[in-house]
Design an enzyme around this catalytic site. Structure first.
Site, PDB file in Angstrom:
ATOM      1  N   ARG A  53      17.204 -45.873 -15.698  1.00  0.00           N
ATOM      2  CA  ARG A  53      17.912 -45.029 -16.645  1.00  0.00           C
ATOM      3  C   ARG A  53      18.545 -43.858 -15.897  1.00  0.00           C
ATOM      4  O   ARG A  53      18.332 -43.684 -14.699  1.00  0.00           O
ATOM      5  CB  ARG A  53      16.940 -44.508 -17.721  1.00  0.00           C
ATOM      6  N   GLY A  54      19.336 -43.055 -16.637  1.00  0.00           N
ATOM      7  CA  GLY A  54      20.060 -41.968 -15.996  1.00  0.00           C
ATOM      8  C   GLY A  54      21.410 -42.507 -15.538  1.00  0.00           C
ATOM      9  O   GLY A  54      21.492 -43.593 -14.944  1.00  0.00           O
ATOM     10  N   ARG A  94      24.063 -50.503 -22.369  1.00  0.00           N
ATOM     11  CA  ARG A  94      23.963 -49.220 -23.083  1.00  0.00           C
ATOM     12  C   ARG A  94      25.380 -48.618 -23.114  1.00  0.00           C
ATOM     13  O   ARG A  94      26.105 -48.736 -22.131  1.00  0.00           O
ATOM     14  CB  ARG A  94      23.002 -48.238 -22.378  1.00  0.00           C
ATOM     15  N   GLN A 198      11.361 -37.961 -21.089  1.00  0.00           N
ATOM     16  CA  GLN A 198      11.846 -38.012 -19.702  1.00  0.00           C
ATOM     17  C   GLN A 198      11.597 -36.690 -18.978  1.00  0.00           C
ATOM     18  O   GLN A 198      11.408 -36.665 -17.767  1.00  0.00           O
ATOM     19  CB  GLN A 198      13.347 -38.334 -19.668  1.00  0.00           C
ATOM     20  N   ASP A 239      26.038 -37.877 -19.150  1.00  0.00           N
ATOM     21  CA  ASP A 239      26.270 -39.323 -19.243  1.00  0.00           C
ATOM     22  C   ASP A 239      27.753 -39.656 -19.277  1.00  0.00           C
ATOM     23  O   ASP A 239      28.162 -40.749 -18.884  1.00  0.00           O
ATOM     24  CB  ASP A 239      25.563 -39.894 -20.465  1.00  0.00           C
ATOM     25  N   LYS A 250      21.662 -36.128 -22.951  1.00  0.00           N
ATOM     26  CA  LYS A 250      20.487 -36.419 -23.782  1.00  0.00           C
ATOM     27  C   LYS A 250      20.429 -35.524 -25.018  1.00  0.00           C
ATOM     28  O   LYS A 250      20.692 -34.321 -24.953  1.00  0.00           O
ATOM     29  CB  LYS A 250      19.233 -36.233 -22.910  1.00  0.00           C
TER      30      LYS A 250
HETATM   31  O1  MRU Z   1      18.333 -42.057 -21.949  1.00  0.00           O
HETATM   32  P1  MRU Z   1      18.361 -41.642 -20.511  1.00  0.00           P
HETATM   33  O2  MRU Z   1      17.032 -41.314 -19.957  1.00  0.00           O
HETATM   34  O3  MRU Z   1      19.135 -42.629 -19.668  1.00  0.00           O
HETATM   35  O4  MRU Z   1      19.214 -40.292 -20.524  1.00  0.00           O
HETATM   36  C1  MRU Z   1      19.457 -39.659 -19.310  1.00  0.00           C
HETATM   37  C2  MRU Z   1      20.218 -38.401 -19.440  1.00  0.00           C
HETATM   38  O5  MRU Z   1      20.629 -37.992 -20.502  1.00  0.00           O
HETATM   39  C3  MRU Z   1      20.550 -37.696 -18.151  1.00  0.00           C
HETATM   40  O6  MRU Z   1      20.582 -36.312 -18.338  1.00  0.00           O
HETATM   41  C4  MRU Z   1      21.926 -38.160 -17.668  1.00  0.00           C
HETATM   42  O7  MRU Z   1      22.007 -39.556 -17.643  1.00  0.00           O
HETATM   43  C5  MRU Z   1      22.232 -37.632 -16.317  1.00  0.00           C
HETATM   44  S1  MRU Z   1      21.210 -38.334 -15.047  1.00  0.00           S
HETATM   45  C6  MRU Z   1      21.697 -37.646 -13.565  1.00  0.00           C
END
Ligand code: MRU
Length: 354
Positions: A53-54, A94, A198, A239, A250
């Site tokens: 993820r991320g 996603r 997270q 994202d 997030k």
């Molecule tokens: O749902 P996730 O855990 O994939 O969400 C991640 C985030 O919102 C992070 O802040 C974003 O992807 C940046 S990661 C460098």
């Protein structure tokens, strides 16, 4: 300690010809286990379950996913249509992080040149992501230290934008690490990040590994912590960032940005250029992933609402550019709130690799 969220294991897989190796983030920090992925649908499942993820890590997953699909096609005797459909399933696993589709699209044109060329490009993309994160962290630290006059800074971050969310170093956590290396961090407030934690599980894990002073707070404490004057700035990952600086991240990020604006402290977004989506002039068309309501209505698997109550579970929100003081990328720092947006930064740095 060298953590890797995702990498290519050259000798893994049934035929020992390589497979994706993921650190299973659903189990951290209690268990450190890896998934070896050599089927497209297993990769899609790992992405949906947030085992990987991320945004930047998803970019690498997208690029390596093309190799996984090509290998599977060769093994199973798929025709071109089946291969394309598999790649598409990865691309759309996603919707919000632009990096996933970007990673696929970066390597897809090389398919005709063969598996070796695709794998090489995917590994290069991962390598470049880490270099970008280190550079944007240095630029971010310079920007912050020019504006905040304190020996050591108190910082708030939301979700996890560290090594675990990238191919190395991290973005928002990378900025914190850069400041820590300069001996300029007093304390990090890490929002726990409901519903999948997270911040509590992953950001705290990374900060503890780095020996950076930190506390974890509930998401609902963030606004009060900021307005009580306990925080000098907030830094988050992203994202997808639209050309004007509207930023998807997030769920809960928007509340942090609003509180920072009210308190008059900088709200910074840290992200590699691969997260910038110039095809979107603003954030109004960013698709927000809506996840299973059970992630909200259950706690550690136990229902916490009366029978029949449903959960509402948007995974991201969009912070308007007017609340974003800075977006630090490897190409420079944009200042959307003051009218210097990502489109302008793109034009100013158009000589650099896109
Ligand atoms: O749902 P996730 O855990 O994939 O969400 C991640 C985030 O919102 C992070 O802040 C974003 O992807 C940046 S990661 C460098």
């Amino acid at each position: 300690m060298t953590l890797r969220a995702i990498e290519w294991d050259h000798t893994a897989g049934r035929d020992r010809t390589g497979a994706v190796r993921l650190l299973d983030q659903t189990l951290l920090p209690l268990r450190t286990e890896f998934r070896t992925v050599e089927r497209t649908d297993d990769l899609v499942t790992a992405i949906r379950e947030l085992a990987v993820r991320g945004a930047p890590a998803l970019g690498v997953a997208g690029a390596l996913g093309v190799v996984v699909a090509m290998d599977e096609a060769a093994r199973e005797g798929w025709d071109d249509q089946a291969l394309r459909a598999a790649v598409d399933r990865v691309r759309h696993a996603r919707p919000t992080a632009v990096n996933l589709a970007w990673g696929v699209d970066e390597v897809l044109p090389l398919m005709a040149a063969g598996r070796g060329a695709v794998l090489e490009a995917a590994l290069r993309l991962a390598h470049e992501d880490e270099a970008a994160n280190r550079q944007l962290s240095r630029l971010a630290a310079d920007w912050l230290l020019e504006r905040i006059d304190r020996p050591r800074l108190r910082v708030l971050t939301h979700c996890n934008a560290g090594i675990l969310a990238t191919s190395g170093w991290g973005t928002a956590v990378g900025v914190i690490k850069e400041l820590h290396a300069r001996d300029r961090v007093e304390l990090v407030y890490a929002d726990e990040t409901r519903p999948l934690l997270q911040g509590a599980r992953l950001t705290a894990y990374e900060l503890a590994n780095e020996g950076i002073p930190h506390v974890v707070q509930t998401d609902s404490a963030a606004a009060s912590t900021i307005l009580r004057g306990l925080v000098d700035f907030a830094v988050v990952g992203a994202d997808r960032i639209a050309a004007n600086g509207d930023t998807a991240n997030k769920i809960g990020t928007l509340g942090v940005a609003l509180a920072c604006r009210d308190a008059g402290i900088p709200f910074m977004v840290a992200a590699p250029w691969s997260t910038v989506d110039l095809s979107m002039s603003d954030g109004s068309k960013i698709e927000i992933e809506e996840r299973d309501g059970d992630e909200v209505t259950r706690w550690a698997g136990i229902p916490v609402v009366p029978e029949g109550t449903h959960g509402f579970n948007p995974a991201f929100d969009v912070t308007p550019a007017r609340l974003v003081d800075a977006v630090s990328t490897e190409r420079g720092v944009a200042e959307p709130r003051s009218g210097s947006d990502l489109a302008m930064l793109a034009r100013a740095t158009s000589g650099l690799k896109q």
